[in-house]
Design a protein around this motif. Structure first.
Motif, mmCIF file in Angstrom:
data_model
loop_
_atom_site.group_PDB
_atom_site.id
_atom_site.type_symbol
_atom_site.label_atom_id
_atom_site.label_comp_id
_atom_site.label_asym_id
_atom_site.label_seq_id
_atom_site.Cartn_x
_atom_site.Cartn_y
_atom_site.Cartn_z
ATOM 1 N N SER A 1 2.347 -26.950 7.037
ATOM 2 C CA SER A 1 2.297 -25.894 8.102
ATOM 3 C C SER A 1 1.142 -24.582 8.016
ATOM 4 C CB SER A 1 3.701 -25.008 7.573
ATOM 5 O OG SER A 1 3.810 -23.830 8.512
ATOM 6 N N ALA A 2 1.221 -23.542 6.545
ATOM 7 C CA ALA A 2 0.828 -23.080 6.913
ATOM 8 C C ALA A 2 -1.226 -23.362 7.646
ATOM 9 C CB ALA A 2 -0.166 -22.541 5.249
ATOM 10 N N VAL A 3 -1.244 -24.630 6.610
ATOM 11 C CA VAL A 3 -3.106 -25.165 6.689
ATOM 12 C C VAL A 3 -3.171 -25.740 8.023
ATOM 13 C CG1 VAL A 3 -4.800 -26.472 6.141
ATOM 14 C CG2 VAL A 3 -3.598 -25.219 4.035
ATOM 15 N N LEU B 1 -5.506 -25.549 12.246
ATOM 16 C CA LEU B 1 -5.766 -24.873 13.260
ATOM 17 C C LEU B 1 -6.980 -23.866 12.854
ATOM 18 C CD1 LEU B 1 -6.019 -25.913 16.498
ATOM 19 C CD2 LEU B 1 -7.571 -26.793 15.599
ATOM 20 N N GLY B 2 -5.580 -22.533 11.788
ATOM 21 C CA GLY B 2 -6.130 -21.219 11.971
ATOM 22 C C GLY B 2 -7.172 -21.365 10.367
ATOM 23 N N ASN B 3 -7.016 -22.339 9.803
ATOM 24 C CA ASN B 3 -8.330 -22.105 8.564
ATOM 25 C C ASN B 3 -9.118 -22.868 8.901
ATOM 26 O OD1 ASN B 3 -4.749 -22.159 7.691
ATOM 27 N ND2 ASN B 3 -5.602 -22.098 5.752
ATOM 28 N N TYR C 1 0.090 -23.555 23.096
ATOM 29 C CA TYR C 1 -1.136 -24.073 23.738
ATOM 30 C C TYR C 1 -1.770 -24.125 22.127
ATOM 31 C CZ TYR C 1 -2.044 -19.999 20.194
ATOM 32 O OH TYR C 1 -2.265 -19.645 19.570
ATOM 33 N N TYR C 2 -1.305 -24.325 21.132
ATOM 34 C CA TYR C 2 -1.693 -25.020 19.607
ATOM 35 C C TYR C 2 -2.022 -26.778 20.503
ATOM 36 C CZ TYR C 2 -2.939 -25.155 15.045
ATOM 37 O OH TYR C 2 -2.697 -24.952 13.447
ATOM 38 N N SER C 3 -0.826 -27.101 20.215
ATOM 39 C CA SER C 3 -1.022 -28.468 20.946
ATOM 40 C C SER C 3 -2.122 -28.967 22.032
ATOM 41 C CB SER C 3 0.303 -29.052 21.592
ATOM 42 O OG SER C 3 1.122 -28.694 21.012
ATOM 43 N N PHE D 1 -1.281 -13.297 9.133
ATOM 44 C CA PHE D 1 0.173 -13.732 9.267
ATOM 45 C C PHE D 1 -0.054 -15.215 10.431
ATOM 46 C CE2 PHE D 1 3.039 -10.371 9.849
ATOM 47 C CZ PHE D 1 2.803 -9.519 9.246
ATOM 48 N N MET D 2 -0.831 -15.795 10.989
ATOM 49 C CA MET D 2 -1.294 -16.454 11.500
ATOM 50 C C MET D 2 -1.234 -18.024 10.620
ATOM 51 S SD MET D 2 -1.843 -18.541 14.408
ATOM 52 C CE MET D 2 -2.390 -19.789 15.273
ATOM 53 N N SER D 3 -2.180 -17.404 9.301
ATOM 54 C CA SER D 3 -2.506 -19.062 9.077
ATOM 55 C C SER D 3 -0.925 -18.522 7.501
ATOM 56 C CB SER D 3 -3.544 -18.089 7.699
ATOM 57 O OG SER D 3 -4.309 -19.266 6.985
ATOM 58 N N THR E 1 10.219 -17.157 11.514
ATOM 59 C CA THR E 1 11.145 -18.193 11.408
ATOM 60 C C THR E 1 10.519 -19.670 10.485
ATOM 61 O OG1 THR E 1 11.837 -19.197 13.431
ATOM 62 C CG2 THR E 1 12.580 -16.674 12.991
ATOM 63 N N CYS E 2 9.364 -19.669 11.237
ATOM 64 C CA CYS E 2 9.634 -20.691 10.344
ATOM 65 C C CYS E 2 9.409 -21.208 9.074
ATOM 66 C CB CYS E 2 7.461 -20.968 10.598
ATOM 67 S SG CYS E 2 6.467 -22.780 9.714
ATOM 68 N N LEU E 3 8.772 -20.657 8.052
ATOM 69 C CA LEU E 3 8.772 -20.550 6.867
ATOM 70 C C LEU E 3 11.106 -20.123 6.589
ATOM 71 C CD1 LEU E 3 6.115 -18.620 5.441
ATOM 72 C CD2 LEU E 3 6.487 -20.941 5.912
HETATM 73 N N1 PFF Z 1 -0.195 -21.881 9.802
HETATM 74 C C1 PFF Z 1 -0.904 -22.012 10.961
HETATM 75 C C2 PFF Z 1 -2.700 -22.450 11.266
HETATM 76 O O1 PFF Z 1 -3.192 -21.518 10.403
HETATM 77 O O2 PFF Z 1 -2.959 -23.482 11.430
HETATM 78 C C3 PFF Z 1 -0.828 -22.150 12.536
HETATM 79 C C4 PFF Z 1 1.221 -21.833 12.334
HETATM 80 C C5 PFF Z 1 2.114 -22.792 11.790
HETATM 81 C C6 PFF Z 1 1.765 -20.434 12.340
HETATM 82 C C7 PFF Z 1 3.706 -22.779 12.271
HETATM 83 C C8 PFF Z 1 2.910 -20.064 12.789
HETATM 84 C C9 PFF Z 1 3.645 -21.270 12.247
HETATM 85 F F1 PFF Z 1 5.368 -21.401 12.473
#
Ligand code: PFF
Length: 449
Positions: free
Chosen positions: A21-23, A25-27, A103-105, A224-226, A232-234
């Motif tokens: 989830s964390a890794v 497009l953000g990274n 938008y991420y999709s 935060f994004m990364s 509430t994802c985590l």
């Molecule tokens: N963390 C993901 C990234 O770095 O691309 C994006 C993301 C995933 C943001 C899940 C929020 C989330 F709940």
């Protein structure tokens, strides 16, 4: 009959899914671009501070809420603090997840288009100066953008339909190690290019003159994004954790792996950018315009291009899976919908937002909200409003409202581990540092300071 709530089968699976989830497009796309734009080393230093002072404490606070109740945020707040108005923020989390995933999709759709074109050999047959036009023409083509976005979302929901263990966990167990392996191969490759040391210097030399106040704010938002905080994802993922998982260790492991991937992505991109004399500040274009140029000049370029976009696809889908899981779990827990029904409803809602975003550069380019097209508006409001607000709420809730013994029990698994330093540190960060830092960011974005 109430369906049994199935959690992650193994600790490794739970960690792999959360790292997945964390890794994203953000990274791999956003972090290197931001680091390049904000002066390299100084930005990375501030980013690391944000991870330690804000990221890890807020991640742990989400874990405490989710794992202590095995519920989504609304159910968790009702159970932990009956009658508390904080449960309202669960709706904001769900809405934020739908908008961000929408938008991420679209960017994920671009990734599959580039993967497809690389595999067919049609991407790298163009002259380097044409890549900018190719990207511009592609995002301005409504049919193409919508088609790839829908293909991506279909794959995303197919994985989700397999459930937590067979879908989410199995996918993450395979993809995350593969992603690390591919990144390391790319790093070695980039570092062996002639002139690569300039890129390494650029990334790690600390020069605060180039950072500025805006760079500090960017670093906080990126943290935060990364780390997938604030929507509430985590909380959702940790609601599927086993009761004997060590939340302190897991949060540190996940944050470290996420940060490592971001830095590895920087090491992949900048040495290559400098080696080929390209612009490190190319920004969002970096991957889709600059990297094809790099692949084209590498021996076996097509294979590298395919591998790179496969890697980006893995990183993206494990993130969208986690974003989609937020509304799905919410509907299953709160409205007692069956998982298939919740998946269909989420797919329809996300599909609509995604199609509108995909058309932002073509058919709907005239539709603007606060001066931005739909895609850019969501890109702004998702991380900078929904995630920060959610982070603030979680920090205040766990730091000030939640009973200390719940926090202690969760951090120590009922006294099995020690948390002599961790607990006071976490509480201090949640009570004081996170709220002050987030309020400063809000004041900055709203132009008050
Ligand atoms: N963390 C993901 C990234 O770095 O691309 C994006 C993301 C995933 C943001 C899940 C929020 C989330 F709940």
């Amino acid at each position: 009959m109430k369906e049994k709530r199935v959690g992650f089968a193994t600790r490794i699976g739970a960690i792999a899914a959360t790292v997945g989830s964390a890794v994203g497009l953000g990274n791999i796309w956003r972090f290197p671009y931001q680091a390049g734009y904000n002066g390299g080393g100084a930005y990375i230093l501030v980013y690391l501070l944000c991870i330690v002072l804000l990221g890890i404490p807020i991640m742990m606070s989400e874990f405490i809420i989710g794992r202590s109740t095995h519920k989504n945020m609304k159910g968790a707040v009702e159970q932990l603090t009956p009658g508390s108005p904080f449960k309202i923020f669960s709706y904001i989390g769900v809405l934020g997840a739908l908008l961000i995933c929408g938008y991420y999709s679209v960017v994920c759709g671009w990734v599959i288009e580039y993967l497809w074109n690389s595999a067919c050999g049609s991407l790298l047959e163009h002259a380097p100066e044409e890549f900018s036009n190719i990207f511009g023409t592609f995002i301005a083509s409504p049919d193409c953008c919508v088609m790839w976005t829908i293909i991506f979302l279909t794959l995303n929901f197919l994985v989700l339909s397999r459930g937590i263990q067979k879908g989410v966990e199995r996918m993450a167990n395979i993809m995350m190690p593969l992603l690390f392996a591919l990144l390391i191969v790319f790093c070695v490759n980039s570092l062996m290019l002639p002139g690569s040391t300039k890129g390494v210097d650029f990334l790690f030399s600390i020069n605060f003159d180039k950072l500025g106040w805006e760079g500090v704010v960017d670093a906080m938002g990126q943290a935060f994004m990364s780390l997938s905080l604030g929507v509430t994802c985590l909380i959702t993922y940790s609601s599927y954790f086993k009761d004997d998982s060590n939340l302190m260790k897991d949060a540190v492991t996940i944050s470290s792996l996420d940060t490592l991937v971001a830095i590895l992505a920087g090491i992949v991109i900048f040495p290559a950018v400098f080696s080929f004399g390209l612009d490190p500040k190319a920004g969002p274009d970096l991957i889709f315009i600059t990297l094809p140029t790099i692949f084209q000049q590498m021996p076996g370029g097509t294979i590298w291009a395919v591998l790179f976009f496969v890697l980006l696809f893995f990183a993206s889908i494990t993130s969208t899976i986690s974003l989609s899981e937020i509304p799905i779990t919410f509907m299953v827990d709160e409205y007692k919908l069956s998982r298939p029904k919740a998946i269909i409803l989420t797919a329809v809602q996300m599909g609509i937002i995604a199609v509108l975003s995909a058309l932002s550069f073509s058919t709907l380019s005239d539709v603007t909200i606060f001066g931005k097209n739909i895609f850019n508006f969501l890109d702004f409001v998702g991380p900078n409003f929904f995630m920060l607000l959610g982070g603030l709420v979680t920090a205040v809730y766990v730091g000030w409202i939640l009973k200390k013994d719940v926090i202690h029990n969760q951090l120590t698994n009922g006294g099995m581990h020690r948390s002599r330093f961790v607990q006071p540190y976490i509480i201090f960060c949640l009570r004081y540092i996170a709220p002050v830092a987030i309020v400063i960011i809000f004041l900055y974005y709203t132009g008050v300071i």
